[in-house]
Design an enzyme around this catalytic site. Structure first.
Site, short mmCIF file in Angstrom:
data_model
loop_
_atom_site.label_atom_id
_atom_site.label_comp_id
_atom_site.label_asym_id
_atom_site.label_seq_id
_atom_site.Cartn_x
_atom_site.Cartn_y
_atom_site.Cartn_z
N ARG A 162 35.67 -5.98 -28.73
CA ARG A 162 36.14 -4.61 -28.60
C ARG A 162 37.67 -4.57 -28.48
O ARG A 162 38.25 -5.27 -27.64
CB ARG A 162 35.51 -3.98 -27.36
CG ARG A 162 36.05 -2.62 -26.95
CD ARG A 162 35.71 -1.55 -27.96
NE ARG A 162 35.96 -0.23 -27.41
CZ ARG A 162 35.99 0.89 -28.13
NH1 ARG A 162 35.78 0.82 -29.44
NH2 ARG A 162 36.21 2.05 -27.57
N GLU A 196 0.84 -1.18 0.00
CA GLU A 196 0.00 0.00 0.00
C GLU A 196 0.88 1.24 0.00
O GLU A 196 2.10 1.14 0.26
CB GLU A 196 -0.92 -0.02 1.22
CG GLU A 196 -1.87 -1.21 1.23
CD GLU A 196 -2.82 -1.25 2.43
OE1 GLU A 196 -3.63 -2.18 2.49
OE2 GLU A 196 -2.72 -0.35 3.29
N ILE A 214 1.43 -2.61 -7.74
CA ILE A 214 0.86 -3.93 -7.99
C ILE A 214 1.18 -4.41 -9.40
O ILE A 214 0.79 -3.80 -10.41
CB ILE A 214 -0.68 -3.91 -7.77
CG1 ILE A 214 -1.00 -3.37 -6.38
CG2 ILE A 214 -1.25 -5.31 -7.98
CD1 ILE A 214 -0.29 -4.09 -5.24
N GLU A 217 9.05 -8.13 -3.39
CA GLU A 217 8.96 -9.37 -2.60
C GLU A 217 9.82 -9.29 -1.33
O GLU A 217 10.30 -10.30 -0.83
CB GLU A 217 9.38 -10.59 -3.43
CG GLU A 217 8.52 -10.83 -4.65
CD GLU A 217 7.04 -10.93 -4.30
OE1 GLU A 217 6.64 -11.89 -3.63
OE2 GLU A 217 6.28 -10.04 -4.71
N GLN A 234 30.50 -1.36 -17.02
CA GLN A 234 31.89 -0.90 -16.94
C GLN A 234 32.73 -1.50 -18.07
O GLN A 234 33.55 -0.82 -18.68
CB GLN A 234 32.49 -1.29 -15.59
CG GLN A 234 33.79 -0.57 -15.24
CD GLN A 234 33.58 0.90 -14.93
OE1 GLN A 234 32.45 1.33 -14.68
NE2 GLN A 234 34.64 1.68 -14.96
#
Length: 384
Positions: A269, A126, A156, A365, A338
């Site tokens: 890369r 709530e 919710i 949760e 990173q």
């Protein structure tokens, strides 16, 4: 100790992975940017039984165990957490009906969810009550053969797309004891007095629907009460053992997806004339990331086994799994950004989306702090 998955479960994992790569990955950015619920993907997931993984076969579901369900969750969350949450979360809240509901309730609600024809939700938090579940103020009063529900629920899942919700209400405000006097009641979204207001601007899991719910003299039949009147809080705590293990699996999946993307990028890369994967600093990052994921995965699997077998440590293990796996998700996603460098700060790669999506696993949760409280409480034998 047998750490091998069955051939059947490995096959399920491969099929689920292909579904994620074929149906989720191509549209992940679109649904994230538009904060749009992926109805089309959910429909395709329903055809594979992904909308009712834990719903028993006799009610149209796949009838998977907790372990099987979390393996599925890991694979889908490794592709895209937002869409994964939308697909697998269509049955959220049904756990209470499966565990405590009457046969009539199971037959009335579960088959449509399993088939993907309806979406359920659990309405607990709530505006002023998040971690402190015992302070829920939404009330349900008996009036003849009906319950009249009044109150406000916040954050919710499936709030604006759900067809019905298992709502935690205070049904006896004068009950003795902090944890007594609560009940769970199913409220259908088409009832007069029910209103859902979609929440936008979320940091992550933007394809998963979140909303605020309002109940203004919403009347539902008495038979919508789930389980024993006044025992809703205790039922809710049992519900968390399974759902927290599920969130832990989400964390492992997010970490896996982020780490796999970082590994691939590091090999492609180049800097200073060689792939950045040749630099020891990057190698150490990758080694730590994949080690942490493996440790988290094993803890989550043990928690799932504990839930399936009603092992006495299941509450402790569920909170341990959620606390650790969610921490790993955030840390690994951070390292993935990173490794990507500037490319990880924009949406050209999945790294930035995993980074945003990971954080929620430390909040819903039960926050990380609540998980530590639960673990300590169980260790000290203090119960609820």
């Amino acid at each position: 100790m047998d750490f091998e998955l069955s051939d059947e479960l490995r096959q399920i994992r491969e099929e689920v992975r292909r579904f994620g790569e074929n149906e989720m990955a191509p549209v992940a950015n679109e649904y994230d940017e538009k904060e749009k619920f992926p109805h089309e993907v959910v429909e395709k997931g329903a055809e594979m039984g992904l909308t009712g993984t834990s719903i028993p076969v006799e009610y149209g579901g796949a009838g998977y165990s907790t372990l099987e369900s979390i393996v599925i969750a890991e694979e889908l969350y490794a592709i895209d957490p937002g869409i994964a949450g939308a697909v697998l979360g269509t049955s959220f809240g049904c756990e209470a009906i499966m565990e405590f509901g009457t046969e009539e309730q199971k037959e009335r609600f579960l088959p449509d969810v399993a088939a993907g024809d309806k979406i359920s939700g659990a309405a607990i938090s709530e505006p002023d009550t998040g971690s402190d579940v015992s302070s829920v103020s939404t009330r349900a009063e008996k009036d003849g053969d009906e319950w009249v529900v009044n109150g406000n629920k916040m954050w919710i899942t499936n709030g604006s797309v759900g067809d019905f919700f298992v709502v935690l209400c205070r049904t006896d405000p004068d009950a003795d004891g902090r944890y007594n006097g609560f009940s769970q009641i199913v409220v259908e979204a088409d009832r007069d007095g029910f209103e859902a207001d979609k929440i936008t601007g979320k940091l992550g899991i933007r394809a998963s629907d979140t909303a605020e719910l309002l109940f203004d003299d919403v009347r539902v039949p008495a038979e919508n009460l789930v389980g024993t009147e006044g025992m809703g809080f205790l039922q809710q705590m049992q519900f968390f053992d399974a759902t927290r293990t599920g969130v832990a699996a989400q964390g492992v999946g997010i970490a896996k997806g982020a780490a796999e993307g970082a590994l691939e990028y590091a090999q492609e890369r180049e800097q200073f004339g060689q792939p950045i994967s040749e630099f020891q600093a990057i190698q150490h990052k990758l080694a730590e990331m994949f080690t942490d994921i493996e440790a988290a995965r094993n803890l989550v699997y043990k928690s799932a086994w504990s839930v399936d077998n009603k092992e006495e440590q299941l509450t402790t293990l569920a909170s341990m799994a959620k606390e650790y796996a969610s921490r790993v998700a955030v840390d690994v996603a951070n390292e993935a950004v990173q490794i990507h460098g500037g490319a990880g700060y924009v949406d050209d790669f999945q790294a930035e989306r995993f980074y945003r999506d990971a954080k929620i696993t430390q909040i819903y949760e039960g926050t990380t702090e609540i998980q530590k409280n639960v673990i300590a409480r169980e260790l000290l034998g203090k119960g609820i």
